[in-house]
Design a protein around this motif. Sequence first.
Motif, mmCIF file in Angstrom:
data_model
loop_
_atom_site.group_PDB
_atom_site.id
_atom_site.type_symbol
_atom_site.label_atom_id
_atom_site.label_comp_id
_atom_site.label_asym_id
_atom_site.label_seq_id
_atom_site.Cartn_x
_atom_site.Cartn_y
_atom_site.Cartn_z
ATOM 1 N N ALA A 217 0.840 -1.200 0.000
ATOM 2 C CA ALA A 217 0.000 0.000 0.000
ATOM 3 C C ALA A 217 0.875 1.250 0.000
ATOM 4 C CB ALA A 217 -0.920 -0.010 1.215
ATOM 5 N N GLU A 218 1.918 1.230 0.815
ATOM 6 C CA GLU A 218 2.848 2.364 0.892
ATOM 7 C C GLU A 218 3.441 2.674 -0.480
ATOM 8 O OE1 GLU A 218 4.935 1.596 4.900
ATOM 9 O OE2 GLU A 218 6.514 1.954 3.395
ATOM 10 N N LYS A 219 3.869 1.607 -1.161
ATOM 11 C CA LYS A 219 4.503 1.784 -2.475
ATOM 12 C C LYS A 219 3.493 2.288 -3.514
ATOM 13 C CE LYS A 219 8.529 0.542 -1.200
ATOM 14 N NZ LYS A 219 9.691 1.410 -1.198
ATOM 15 N N ALA A 220 2.275 1.774 -3.442
ATOM 16 C CA ALA A 220 1.256 2.220 -4.405
ATOM 17 C C ALA A 220 0.971 3.711 -4.210
ATOM 18 C CB ALA A 220 -0.019 1.395 -4.243
ATOM 19 N N PRO A 228 2.101 10.841 -11.399
ATOM 20 C CA PRO A 228 0.659 11.031 -11.649
ATOM 21 C C PRO A 228 0.233 10.525 -13.029
ATOM 22 C CG PRO A 228 1.848 13.139 -11.493
ATOM 23 C CD PRO A 228 2.822 12.082 -11.137
ATOM 24 N N GLU A 229 1.212 10.293 -13.900
ATOM 25 C CA GLU A 229 0.890 9.797 -15.248
ATOM 26 C C GLU A 229 0.557 8.300 -15.260
ATOM 27 O OE1 GLU A 229 3.862 10.350 -14.018
ATOM 28 O OE2 GLU A 229 5.423 9.109 -14.939
ATOM 29 N N VAL A 230 0.750 7.612 -14.129
ATOM 30 C CA VAL A 230 0.514 6.157 -14.111
ATOM 31 C C VAL A 230 -0.953 5.841 -14.412
ATOM 32 C CG1 VAL A 230 0.218 4.238 -12.486
ATOM 33 C CG2 VAL A 230 2.415 5.334 -12.686
ATOM 34 N N ASN A 231 -1.158 4.960 -15.391
ATOM 35 C CA ASN A 231 -2.541 4.536 -15.660
ATOM 36 C C ASN A 231 -2.678 3.012 -15.696
ATOM 37 O OD1 ASN A 231 -1.223 4.228 -18.051
ATOM 38 N ND2 ASN A 231 -2.631 5.477 -19.275
ATOM 39 N N ALA A 232 -1.645 2.315 -15.193
ATOM 40 C CA ALA A 232 -1.755 0.861 -15.054
ATOM 41 C C ALA A 232 -0.811 0.381 -13.957
ATOM 42 C CB ALA A 232 -1.414 0.167 -16.363
ATOM 43 N N PHE A 233 -1.243 -0.663 -13.249
ATOM 44 C CA PHE A 233 -0.413 -1.283 -12.216
ATOM 45 C C PHE A 233 -0.379 -2.782 -12.466
ATOM 46 C CE2 PHE A 233 -1.037 2.400 -9.356
ATOM 47 C CZ PHE A 233 0.166 2.415 -8.639
ATOM 48 N N PHE A 234 0.753 -3.378 -12.151
ATOM 49 C CA PHE A 234 0.828 -4.840 -12.138
ATOM 50 C C PHE A 234 1.401 -5.251 -10.785
ATOM 51 C CE2 PHE A 234 3.484 -8.688 -13.783
ATOM 52 C CZ PHE A 234 2.504 -9.582 -13.380
ATOM 53 N N GLY A 235 0.659 -6.052 -10.041
ATOM 54 C CA GLY A 235 1.145 -6.558 -8.750
ATOM 55 C C GLY A 235 1.525 -8.019 -8.919
ATOM 56 N N THR A 236 2.777 -8.370 -8.620
ATOM 57 C CA THR A 236 3.244 -9.718 -8.980
ATOM 58 C C THR A 236 3.186 -10.745 -7.862
ATOM 59 O OG1 THR A 236 5.589 -9.454 -8.470
ATOM 60 C CG2 THR A 236 4.862 -8.625 -10.604
ATOM 61 N N ILE A 244 -2.984 -2.453 -4.009
ATOM 62 C CA ILE A 244 -2.969 -1.429 -5.067
ATOM 63 C C ILE A 244 -4.408 -0.929 -5.261
ATOM 64 C CG2 ILE A 244 -2.630 -1.035 -7.548
ATOM 65 C CD1 ILE A 244 -0.388 -3.238 -7.404
ATOM 66 N N ALA A 245 -5.341 -1.890 -5.304
ATOM 67 C CA ALA A 245 -6.753 -1.535 -5.547
ATOM 68 C C ALA A 245 -7.280 -0.586 -4.469
ATOM 69 C CB ALA A 245 -7.599 -2.806 -5.602
ATOM 70 N N HIS A 246 -6.953 -0.856 -3.200
ATOM 71 C CA HIS A 246 -7.451 0.019 -2.126
ATOM 72 C C HIS A 246 -6.923 1.442 -2.285
ATOM 73 C CE1 HIS A 246 -9.226 -3.426 -0.439
ATOM 74 N NE2 HIS A 246 -8.135 -3.966 0.067
ATOM 75 N N VAL A 247 -5.633 1.538 -2.651
ATOM 76 C CA VAL A 247 -5.029 2.866 -2.793
ATOM 77 C C VAL A 247 -5.646 3.596 -3.995
ATOM 78 C CG1 VAL A 247 -2.865 4.071 -3.283
ATOM 79 C CG2 VAL A 247 -2.897 2.176 -1.655
ATOM 80 N N VAL A 248 -5.810 2.881 -5.091
ATOM 81 C CA VAL A 248 -6.383 3.488 -6.294
ATOM 82 C C VAL A 248 -7.805 3.994 -6.004
ATOM 83 C CG1 VAL A 248 -7.264 2.883 -8.603
ATOM 84 C CG2 VAL A 248 -4.924 2.276 -7.953
ATOM 85 N N LYS A 249 -8.541 3.213 -5.223
ATOM 86 C CA LYS A 249 -9.905 3.606 -4.840
ATOM 87 C C LYS A 249 -9.877 4.870 -3.990
ATOM 88 C CE LYS A 249 -13.151 0.694 -2.934
ATOM 89 N NZ LYS A 249 -13.504 -0.621 -2.354
ATOM 90 N N ILE A 259 -5.757 -2.263 -13.336
ATOM 91 C CA ILE A 259 -4.983 -3.047 -12.358
ATOM 92 C C ILE A 259 -4.988 -4.532 -12.738
ATOM 93 C CG2 ILE A 259 -4.684 -3.695 -9.928
ATOM 94 C CD1 ILE A 259 -6.265 -1.202 -9.161
ATOM 95 N N LEU A 260 -3.779 -5.066 -12.735
ATOM 96 C CA LEU A 260 -3.579 -6.480 -13.045
ATOM 97 C C LEU A 260 -2.942 -7.110 -11.807
ATOM 98 C CD1 LEU A 260 -3.400 -8.626 -15.326
ATOM 99 C CD2 LEU A 260 -1.261 -7.578 -16.020
ATOM 100 N N GLY A 261 -3.569 -8.148 -11.288
ATOM 101 C CA GLY A 261 -3.055 -8.748 -10.047
ATOM 102 C C GLY A 261 -2.529 -10.156 -10.274
ATOM 103 N N PHE A 262 -2.247 -10.816 -9.167
ATOM 104 C CA PHE A 262 -1.761 -12.187 -9.212
ATOM 105 C C PHE A 262 -2.572 -13.010 -8.223
ATOM 106 C CE2 PHE A 262 1.392 -15.168 -10.537
ATOM 107 C CZ PHE A 262 2.078 -14.524 -11.548
ATOM 108 N N ASP A 263 -2.960 -14.185 -8.626
ATOM 109 C CA ASP A 263 -3.690 -15.138 -7.776
ATOM 110 C C ASP A 263 -5.178 -14.815 -7.644
ATOM 111 O OD1 ASP A 263 -1.504 -16.942 -7.021
ATOM 112 O OD2 ASP A 263 -0.662 -15.135 -6.154
ATOM 113 N N THR A 264 -5.875 -15.793 -7.058
ATOM 114 C CA THR A 264 -7.338 -15.721 -7.031
ATOM 115 C C THR A 264 -7.857 -15.802 -5.596
ATOM 116 O OG1 THR A 264 -7.314 -18.107 -7.441
ATOM 117 C CG2 THR A 264 -7.650 -16.694 -9.347
#
Length: 331
Positions: A217-220, A228-236, A244-249, A259-264
């Motif tokens: 969360a800190e990094k996001a 501020p130009e970021v329009n995509a994230f990938f969490g590995t 990432i999703a909580h911060v973006v919200k 947002i592209l994540g990993f795992d289900t």
Amino acid sequence: MSRLSTAAYTLGALLFLVSCSFAVYYGSKVVSHQLPREKKKTTEYNYHFVLVPEELDNEYWRLVEKGAKEAARKYGVMLEYAGPKQANIDDHLKTIEMSAAAKVDGIMTQGLSDEQFPPLIEHIVGKGIPVITVDTDAAGSRRLAYIGTDNYYSGFLAGKALLADTKGEVNVAIITGSFHRNHQVQRVQGFKDALKKEKNIHIVAVEESDISRVKAAEKANQIIQEHPEVNAFFGTSALDGPEIAHVVKKYRKQNDIYILGFDTLPETIQLMRQGIIKATVVQQPYEMGYGAVKMMIDIIKGKKVPPIVHTETRILRKKDIRSGDYDSGGE
Ligand code: BGC
């Protein structure tokens, strides 16, 4: 006493002392980490295995454990699940050492990229205890087999998904579980390789979460402020996407950032249903655990096992989720 017999006596005593101190040393370590942790069962078991995860209470690893426990029940194995409370190399290595000292029949562990790992595995395998890597390989070690995702390929798939799902100029930030652990490095590399010919896609930041929620969360937060130009994230790694999703919200940017994540894990699936995480990379942690126990039994029985077994990986999007799917984290 002749000189010869005195020497023999001294040598004998010395050997006895050395073996006692070994017993005390390893014995106390075993007790302090409570290995074996499970109470001795009256039920008979054929083998005693240990599964060492990256982090004990991580939901992802609990699924690996679930699969392993299921196979253990089926095949009469006593399975210990032991390891670091929070991802930590020293604790991880210590658990492997202790398991070997407790003379278990097989050790299944996440493969580590640290330099201490190969000599330790060589020593343990040399003593006749088979070692299998799970989830992350350590191909340069003498582990007997690996079962888990093809991590490079999974990252590559993620890159292709981002390409398929986005248009125009894309400024991507990556949050990775670790800068040095094999699987995380391979995922990031696969992702970059899938995108390297794309002129419109720019990787503007890569940060490390140490697989900690707080740090992800800190990094996001930091990335959104600095770029501020970021329009995509990938969490590995499994917990990066939800954080990432909580911060973006929080920044109310969920309509502007892909947002592209990993795992289900259930939280990821819920955030996908809400349309905040757009896609995720599917892994099969339950299968890894189940398969690892079966492979270990085969190895002990002298059967030939493939040195690398890749479990299925693919991309999942909201439209592919059916109701009831993934409610328990696995498929
Ligand atoms: C990885 C695991 C890791 C977990 C952390 C998963 O994607 O495969 O190795 O421990 O994320 O949350």
